[in-house]
Design an enzyme around this catalytic site. Structure first.
Site, PDB file in Angstrom:
ATOM      1  N   ARG A  34       0.815  -1.208   0.000  1.00  0.00           N
ATOM      2  CA  ARG A  34       0.000   0.000   0.000  1.00  0.00           C
ATOM      3  C   ARG A  34       0.856   1.269   0.000  1.00  0.00           C
ATOM      4  O   ARG A  34       0.449   2.296  -0.562  1.00  0.00           O
ATOM      5  CB  ARG A  34      -0.946  -0.014   1.200  1.00  0.00           C
ATOM      6  CG  ARG A  34      -2.075   1.035   1.137  1.00  0.00           C
ATOM      7  CD  ARG A  34      -3.074   0.813   2.255  1.00  0.00           C
ATOM      8  NE  ARG A  34      -4.258   1.648   2.119  1.00  0.00           N
ATOM      9  CZ  ARG A  34      -4.542   2.679   2.907  1.00  0.00           C
ATOM     10  NH1 ARG A  34      -3.724   3.010   3.893  1.00  0.00           N
ATOM     11  NH2 ARG A  34      -5.650   3.384   2.731  1.00  0.00           N
ATOM     12  N   ILE A  60      -7.512   7.186  -1.294  1.00  0.00           N
ATOM     13  CA  ILE A  60      -7.270   5.748  -1.304  1.00  0.00           C
ATOM     14  C   ILE A  60      -8.134   5.180  -0.183  1.00  0.00           C
ATOM     15  O   ILE A  60      -8.134   5.695   0.942  1.00  0.00           O
ATOM     16  CB  ILE A  60      -5.777   5.410  -1.089  1.00  0.00           C
ATOM     17  CG1 ILE A  60      -5.544   3.896  -1.168  1.00  0.00           C
ATOM     18  CG2 ILE A  60      -5.228   5.986   0.187  1.00  0.00           C
ATOM     19  CD1 ILE A  60      -4.059   3.510  -1.158  1.00  0.00           C
ATOM     20  N   SER A  61      -8.909   4.166  -0.476  1.00  0.00           N
ATOM     21  CA  SER A  61      -9.919   3.695   0.462  1.00  0.00           C
ATOM     22  C   SER A  61      -9.316   3.075   1.715  1.00  0.00           C
ATOM     23  O   SER A  61      -8.189   2.576   1.724  1.00  0.00           O
ATOM     24  CB  SER A  61     -10.829   2.664  -0.211  1.00  0.00           C
ATOM     25  OG  SER A  61     -11.603   3.261  -1.217  1.00  0.00           O
ATOM     26  N   GLN A  62     -10.092   3.102   2.784  1.00  0.00           N
ATOM     27  CA  GLN A  62      -9.733   2.442   4.033  1.00  0.00           C
ATOM     28  C   GLN A  62      -9.502   0.949   3.777  1.00  0.00           C
ATOM     29  O   GLN A  62     -10.307   0.292   3.108  1.00  0.00           O
ATOM     30  CB  GLN A  62     -10.867   2.623   5.033  1.00  0.00           C
ATOM     31  CG  GLN A  62     -10.637   1.972   6.384  1.00  0.00           C
ATOM     32  CD  GLN A  62     -11.869   2.067   7.263  1.00  0.00           C
ATOM     33  OE1 GLN A  62     -12.953   2.403   6.797  1.00  0.00           O
ATOM     34  NE2 GLN A  62     -11.703   1.764   8.539  1.00  0.00           N
TER      35      GLN A  62
END
Length: 211
Positions: A34, A60-62
């Site tokens: 990530r 950027i998503s959880q």
């Protein structure tokens, strides 16, 4: 990070029906780098279980939401999946660790090009990114075993339902501006109809409409 995601699965199991990550999703979450999908300034925060800005008003998503959305699709190794909203490429990378092919659409040119570069550097040869309007899906590559949408729409676009295979699943956050958004799971029946389940309340950036 993975332990924090697992803890959230336990906390939300009454809503989602999932008490833990599947082995395939857990393995993908552990493997995807990530920190290489965010800005250098945010790399030190990359493995916290929360979203991060990626520019152009997008995030950027959880990690929990990425894992949950992937698990809700119930992906198989032979599957072909459509993602609407490439963003940083994180959701696409997690999917690509599990399925045969990921097609991803990003309407913001700068984000799409940056994601392509990062995903290529990470070696994801089974992801194809297109710059374009996700509302229409990607009819030339349909039908799909699964569709995951990473930005909120006021309603479920019928074009994407039409591009699902019978038995295919779509995970999408739904809610208009000012409304409570809900992550929904849609399953396409053999007769073309859709079974819909409201999973849990979420907060996503809005899906950028096409021209």
């Amino acid at each position: 990070m993975v332990a924090d995601v697992e803890a959230m699965y336990v906390e939300t199991r009454s809503e989602t029906g999932l008490a833990r990550m599947s082995p395939a999703v857990r393995k993908a979450m552990e493997k995807v780098e990530r920190h290489r999908l965010v800005a250098a300034a945010d790399a030190s925060r990359a493995y916290r279980n929360h979203p991060l800005p990626i520019g152009s008003g997008q995030t950027i998503s959880q990690p929990y939401i990425v894992a949950l959305s992937t698990d809700l699709l119930n992906p198989k190794p032979q599957d072909v999946v459509l993602e609407v909203g490439t963003g940083s490429g994180y959701q696409a990378a997690v999917l690509a660790e599990i399925v045969s092919k990921v097609y991803s659409i990003e309407i913001i040119d700068s984000l799409g090009r940056a994601a392509v570069k990062r995903l290529e550097e990470l070696g994801y040869g089974n992801i194809e990114v297109k710059i374009g309007d996700g509302y229409a899906g990607w009819p030339e590559k349909a039908p799909f075993d699964g569709i995951v949408v990473t930005a909120a729409a006021p309603r479920v676009p019928q074009a994407r339902v039409d591009q699902l295979k019978p038995g295919g699943r779509m995970v999408i956050p739904v809610g208009g501006a000012g409304d409570i958004q809900y992550l929904k799971l849609l399953t396409k029946r053999a007769d073309g109809g859709v079974d819909e389940k409201r999973v849990l309340p979420v907060r996503f950036v809005p899906l950028v409409p096409g021209k």
